[in-house]
Design an enzyme around this catalytic site. Structure first.
Site, PDB file in Angstrom:
ATOM      1  N   TYR A 169       0.830  -1.205   0.000  1.00 36.79           N
ATOM      2  CA  TYR A 169       0.000   0.000   0.000  1.00 36.79           C
ATOM      3  C   TYR A 169       0.862   1.252   0.000  1.00 36.79           C
ATOM      4  O   TYR A 169       2.065   1.189   0.233  1.00 36.79           O
ATOM      5  CB  TYR A 169      -0.967  -0.004   1.180  1.00 36.79           C
ATOM      6  CG  TYR A 169      -0.380   0.363   2.524  1.00 36.79           C
ATOM      7  CD1 TYR A 169       0.456  -0.520   3.207  1.00 36.79           C
ATOM      8  CD2 TYR A 169      -0.661   1.583   3.131  1.00 36.79           C
ATOM      9  CE1 TYR A 169       0.988  -0.180   4.446  1.00 36.79           C
ATOM     10  CE2 TYR A 169      -0.132   1.925   4.370  1.00 36.79           C
ATOM     11  CZ  TYR A 169       0.692   1.034   5.019  1.00 36.79           C
ATOM     12  OH  TYR A 169       1.218   1.374   6.239  1.00 36.79           O
ATOM     13  N   ARG A 184       8.242   4.568  -4.289  1.00 39.79           N
ATOM     14  CA  ARG A 184       8.315   3.544  -3.237  1.00 39.79           C
ATOM     15  C   ARG A 184       7.308   2.427  -3.501  1.00 39.79           C
ATOM     16  O   ARG A 184       7.589   1.249  -3.235  1.00 39.79           O
ATOM     17  CB  ARG A 184       8.077   4.181  -1.861  1.00 39.79           C
ATOM     18  CG  ARG A 184       8.360   3.225  -0.713  1.00 39.79           C
ATOM     19  CD  ARG A 184       8.303   3.898   0.637  1.00 39.79           C
ATOM     20  NE  ARG A 184       6.967   4.405   0.932  1.00 39.79           N
ATOM     21  CZ  ARG A 184       6.680   5.232   1.933  1.00 39.79           C
ATOM     22  NH1 ARG A 184       7.639   5.638   2.748  1.00 39.79           N
ATOM     23  NH2 ARG A 184       5.446   5.654   2.135  1.00 39.79           N
ATOM     24  N   ARG A 196      -7.285 -20.531  -2.742  1.00 39.39           N
ATOM     25  CA  ARG A 196      -6.297 -20.331  -1.678  1.00 39.39           C
ATOM     26  C   ARG A 196      -5.133 -21.314  -1.788  1.00 39.39           C
ATOM     27  O   ARG A 196      -5.301 -22.520  -1.610  1.00 39.39           O
ATOM     28  CB  ARG A 196      -6.954 -20.452  -0.301  1.00 39.39           C
ATOM     29  CG  ARG A 196      -6.001 -20.080   0.835  1.00 39.39           C
ATOM     30  CD  ARG A 196      -6.658 -20.104   2.204  1.00 39.39           C
ATOM     31  NE  ARG A 196      -5.729 -19.679   3.245  1.00 39.39           N
ATOM     32  CZ  ARG A 196      -4.831 -20.501   3.817  1.00 39.39           C
ATOM     33  NH1 ARG A 196      -4.766 -21.770   3.473  1.00 39.39           N
ATOM     34  NH2 ARG A 196      -4.003 -20.025   4.740  1.00 39.39           N
ATOM     35  N   LYS A 214       6.481  -1.744   1.983  1.00 39.59           N
ATOM     36  CA  LYS A 214       5.254  -1.199   2.589  1.00 39.59           C
ATOM     37  C   LYS A 214       4.119  -2.195   2.406  1.00 39.59           C
ATOM     38  O   LYS A 214       3.192  -2.010   1.611  1.00 39.59           O
ATOM     39  CB  LYS A 214       4.919   0.186   2.024  1.00 39.59           C
ATOM     40  CG  LYS A 214       4.017   0.988   2.953  1.00 39.59           C
ATOM     41  CD  LYS A 214       4.054   2.455   2.612  1.00 39.59           C
ATOM     42  CE  LYS A 214       3.047   3.280   3.380  1.00 39.59           C
ATOM     43  NZ  LYS A 214       3.126   3.251   4.825  1.00 39.59           N
ATOM     44  N   GLU A 216      11.222   2.617  14.656  1.00 37.46           N
ATOM     45  CA  GLU A 216      10.421   3.724  14.098  1.00 37.46           C
ATOM     46  C   GLU A 216       9.049   3.703  14.753  1.00 37.46           C
ATOM     47  O   GLU A 216       8.770   2.865  15.608  1.00 37.46           O
ATOM     48  CB  GLU A 216      10.280   3.574  12.579  1.00 37.46           C
ATOM     49  CG  GLU A 216       9.582   2.304  12.163  1.00 37.46           C
ATOM     50  CD  GLU A 216       9.517   2.090  10.652  1.00 37.46           C
ATOM     51  OE1 GLU A 216       9.440   3.082   9.900  1.00 37.46           O
ATOM     52  OE2 GLU A 216       9.529   0.916  10.236  1.00 37.46           O
ATOM     53  N   LEU A 274      10.815   1.411   7.402  1.00 37.12           N
ATOM     54  CA  LEU A 274      10.311   1.892   6.108  1.00 37.12           C
ATOM     55  C   LEU A 274      11.072   3.176   5.762  1.00 37.12           C
ATOM     56  O   LEU A 274      11.194   4.054   6.609  1.00 37.12           O
ATOM     57  CB  LEU A 274       8.809   2.195   6.220  1.00 37.12           C
ATOM     58  CG  LEU A 274       8.169   2.616   4.894  1.00 37.12           C
ATOM     59  CD1 LEU A 274       7.930   1.382   4.025  1.00 37.12           C
ATOM     60  CD2 LEU A 274       6.874   3.364   5.121  1.00 37.12           C
TER      61      LEU A 274
HETATM   62  N1  PDD Z   1       2.520   5.228   7.289  1.00 38.44           N
HETATM   63  N2  PDD Z   1       7.149   4.089   9.042  1.00 38.44           N
HETATM   64  C1  PDD Z   1       6.047   3.328   8.946  1.00 38.44           C
HETATM   65  C2  PDD Z   1       6.043   1.977   9.569  1.00 38.44           C
HETATM   66  C3  PDD Z   1       4.914   3.820   8.260  1.00 38.44           C
HETATM   67  O1  PDD Z   1       3.820   3.051   8.145  1.00 38.44           O
HETATM   68  C4  PDD Z   1       4.944   5.119   7.703  1.00 38.44           C
HETATM   69  C5  PDD Z   1       3.788   5.704   6.936  1.00 38.44           C
HETATM   70  C6  PDD Z   1       6.127   5.875   7.849  1.00 38.44           C
HETATM   71  C7  PDD Z   1       6.256   7.252   7.269  1.00 38.44           C
HETATM   72  O2  PDD Z   1       6.402   7.198   5.868  1.00 38.44           O
HETATM   73  P1  PDD Z   1       5.930   8.410   4.938  1.00 38.44           P
HETATM   74  O3  PDD Z   1       6.610   9.614   5.465  1.00 38.44           O
HETATM   75  O4  PDD Z   1       6.428   8.015   3.609  1.00 38.44           O
HETATM   76  O5  PDD Z   1       4.448   8.485   5.050  1.00 38.44           O
HETATM   77  C8  PDD Z   1       7.205   5.322   8.520  1.00 38.44           C
HETATM   78  C9  PDD Z   1       1.354   5.635   6.552  1.00 38.44           C
HETATM   79  C10 PDD Z   1       1.111   7.103   6.567  1.00 38.44           C
HETATM   80  C11 PDD Z   1       0.173   4.818   7.035  1.00 38.44           C
HETATM   81  O6  PDD Z   1       0.385   3.642   7.296  1.00 38.44           O
HETATM   82  O7  PDD Z   1      -0.950   5.342   7.124  1.00 38.44           O
END
Ligand code: PDD
Length: 284
Positions: free
Chosen positions: A33, A52, A100, A147, A179, A204
């Protein structure tokens, strides 16, 4: 008026948007996603998010069912159809619907789902007052650079944080913060060094993280990319998180302990301000 979503080639009212129960996103979390912010009805740092997306799908050998150029057109059409001024566009690609079986199915078209969400990102109370963060063990898989929609560890972490009255969870591995559950983590040390963990498969690679680091460099801030501990964060001048859905958000307490004055720090607020300026100036 109903919200309009995009599902596999069609724009449909959200309540009619459907995928199969055999979809591999549903059965195996076999999908990727992305989330891009929208300000003034335009996409923020979207090229970085689409790049990404392409990298993530490549890492799991999932072909995108549409080109990035077409995906961008769909993002824009969703913003227009839903009259989104400020908010988010969500994209999800899965390996499609098939009987499946763990092994990749042959000849199955990947599923592409996209929708918008309205959200006040610039004028949020959290940005003005700062947020509370709770730390938890990082129980995620080893490829956090992808992601993936497999977000159960983050769901559990965010739930535990919410139950403790916190707005974000920070995940800890080998004594250091990896993170946030859905954000990148930063501290500003007593010597005014901005510290954030280096990119690797442990985190990420945040798009907002990257943009904020470039802006911090322009402010001549010293930056160190390395892991840091909870003790270091508690002893720091400022703490903040970054993400597409929050931009730059100051953190004022960590596990119930106040950081510095307990108020958003000047560097966090300045970085937020210049990130919003950068976002508006480069919006597409
Ligand atoms: N999340 N780390 C993780 C684990 C994340 O899921 C996200 C973003 C980030 C920040 O990445 P970016 O700056 O590219 O949004 C770091 C999104 C916003 C979400 O899951 O809704």
């Amino acid at each position: 008026m109903s919200r309009i979503a995009y599902v596999n080639g069609s724009f449909v009212p959200l309540e009619e948007a459907r995928v199969s129960v055999l979809d591999r996103g549903f059965l195996f979390a076999d999908g990727i996603y992305e989330v891009s912010a929208v300000l003034g009805s335009r996409l923020i740092d979207n090229e970085a998010h689409l790049a990404r997306l392409q990298r993530s799908v490549g890492e799991i050998e999932l072909p995108l069912p549409e080109t990035l150029a077409r995906i961008k057109e769909i993002q824009k059409e969703l913003i227009a159809r839903n009259s989104v001024i400020e908010g988010l566009v969500y994209i999800q690609v899965t390996r499609g619907a098939a009987e499946r079986d763990f092994v990749f199915p042959k000849g199955v078209k990947p599923t592409l789902v996209m929708f918008t969400m309205v959200k006040d990102i610039v004028n949020s109370a959290a940005a003005k007052n700062g947020i509370a963060v709770k730390t938890l063990p990082d129980i995620r898989w080893a490829r956090r650079d992808i992601k993936s929609v497999a977000l159960l560890a983050q769901v559990l972490a965010k739930q535990a944080a919410a139950e403790a009255g916190c707005q974000e969870a920070w995940m800890i591995e080998d004594g250091a913060i990896t993170e946030g559950a859905s954000s990148s983590a930063f501290i500003l040390t007593q010597d005014d060094v901005l510290v954030t963990r280096q990119n690797s498969s442990a985190i990420l690679p945040g798009c907002t993280r990257k943009a904020v680091m470039a802006l911090a460099e322009e402010l001549q801030l010293r930056i160190e990319e390395r892991p840091f501990t909870v003790a270091e964060a508690l002893a720091s001048k400022e703490v903040f998180i970054t993400s597409a859905s929050s931009f730059v958000q100051p953190v004022v307490t960590l596990d119930g302990q106040t950081i510095a004055s307990g108020k958003p720090g000047p560097v966090s607020l300045r970085l937020r301000e210049i990130y919003v300026e950068f976002a508006r100036a480069t919006a597409d």
